[in-house]
Write an enzyme that holds these catalytic residues in place. Structure first.
Site, short mmCIF file in Angstrom:
data_model
loop_
_atom_site.label_atom_id
_atom_site.label_comp_id
_atom_site.label_asym_id
_atom_site.label_seq_id
_atom_site.Cartn_x
_atom_site.Cartn_y
_atom_site.Cartn_z
N ASP A 159 -20.15 26.27 22.68
CA ASP A 159 -19.06 26.28 23.66
C ASP A 159 -19.40 25.50 24.92
OD1 ASP A 159 -20.99 27.89 24.73
OD2 ASP A 159 -19.75 29.67 24.96
N CYS A 162 -24.39 26.31 25.13
CA CYS A 162 -25.34 26.74 24.09
C CYS A 162 -26.79 26.74 24.55
CB CYS A 162 -25.17 25.89 22.83
SG CYS A 162 -25.50 24.12 23.06
N HIS A 284 -26.69 20.45 19.38
CA HIS A 284 -26.49 21.88 19.62
C HIS A 284 -27.85 22.56 19.76
CE1 HIS A 284 -24.66 25.85 19.38
NE2 HIS A 284 -25.49 26.18 18.42
#
Length: 300
Positions: A159, A162, A284
């Site tokens: 989002d 992370c 990520h």
């Protein structure tokens, strides 16, 4: 028709692959049960062996599906000429094959059956793409690296926060309650440190349009985004966080050695996992946790 034979072959191979995966899980469970829970050395060896078995099976399935598709493309028995189905004869001549009259109800059933077989084919294709995809391969490599440290990935939501959420999770796992911080506080403390030590960060920030180093105003805007928005965090922010927390940070990645930040601090490091292909946008961060007891992993 040959089209039906090809689709059925793919469907059968997909079913075979599912059976082999199921058999593999049974074998893995047997391996887990055979190793005593308190034998950490053997459990570590077993975990590495399981990761290799799963990777080998994935590669085998990928090669088998690729070979099947290659064979079906080169194996043409029937062709359609001027809308009339014909059979190829050995001497190269073509003999017309008369088709029986098909009712509307039969056509509907045939169409439904063809759609179902097409769906099965797409599922099989997707399964192969997943096995050979960079995301899947990255996950296998990371799992093997983490298993050597008796660790596994702990998923963090994607989002924009992370990296901070992963650090927040790592702090919550430690037995030092004074270090527990929320994402909001971590962002605020990171921005505050960067503002107070601008000389350590400005040289690494450049305007993407001009290539020039950030101005004072541009740097303040950058720090404000760190503090108040869901701006993605990277190595600069980790450099700031390691100073804020007075803790080393190790970043595990699949395609290169771990990045170690704040090595001057001798405490147990915060460990993050950096993934290049985790989601649609790519990069990520995840957290890690202790590797669950293999004997009980199926129940968790």
């Amino acid at each position: 028709m040959e089209e039906e034979i090809v689709e059925t072959a793919e469907e059968q191979l997909a079913k075979q692959h599912r059976k082999e995966k199921k058999d593999m899980q049974a074998k893995i469970q047997s391996m887990k049960n055979a190793v005593p829970k308190n034998d950490k050395k053997k459990r570590k060896q077993m975990t590495e062996e399981i990761a290799k078995l799963e990777a080998d099976l994935s590669q085998k399935h990928e090669e088998e599906m690729r070979q099947l598709k290659s064979d079906t493309k080169s194996h043409q028995v029937e062709e359609v000429v001027n809308g009339v189905e014909t059979m190829k004869m050995e001497d190269g001549e073509q003999e017309e094959v008369k088709q029986p009259r098909v009712t509307k109800a039969q056509k509907r059933r045939d169409k439904k059956a063809a759609q179902e077989k097409e769906r099965e084919s797409r599922i099989a294709e997707a399964e192969v793409q997943n096995l050979q995809g960079v995301r899947h391969q990255e996950g296998l490599i990371l799992a093997q690296k983490l298993a050597q440290q008796q660790l596994q990935i702990k998923e963090i939501s994607s989002d924009g926060h992370c990296m901070y959420r992963a650090v927040e999770d790592q702090l919550a796992q430690r037995s030092e309650p004074q270090l527990v911080m929320s994402v909001k506080e971590l962002r605020s403390r990171t921005a505050e440190h960067m503002r107070g030590h601008a000389d350590n960060f400005l040289p690494f920030l450049t305007n993407p349009n001009t290539g020039d180093m950030y101005t004072t105003d541009e740097f303040e805007k950058y720090c404000s985004d760190v503090e108040h928005t869901a701006a993605w965090g990277g190595q600069l922010e980790l450099q700031a966080l390691t100073q804020v927390l007075q803790l080393p940070i190790d970043v595990i990645q699949a395609d290169s050695p771990a990045i170690k930040i704040g090595e001057e601090f001798k405490s147990e490091p915060i460990i993050l996992v950096y993934m290049r292909h985790a989601y649609g946008l790519g990069e990520h961060y995840n957290s890690v946790e202790r590797l669950k007891d293999p004997a009980n992993a199926e129940d968790s």
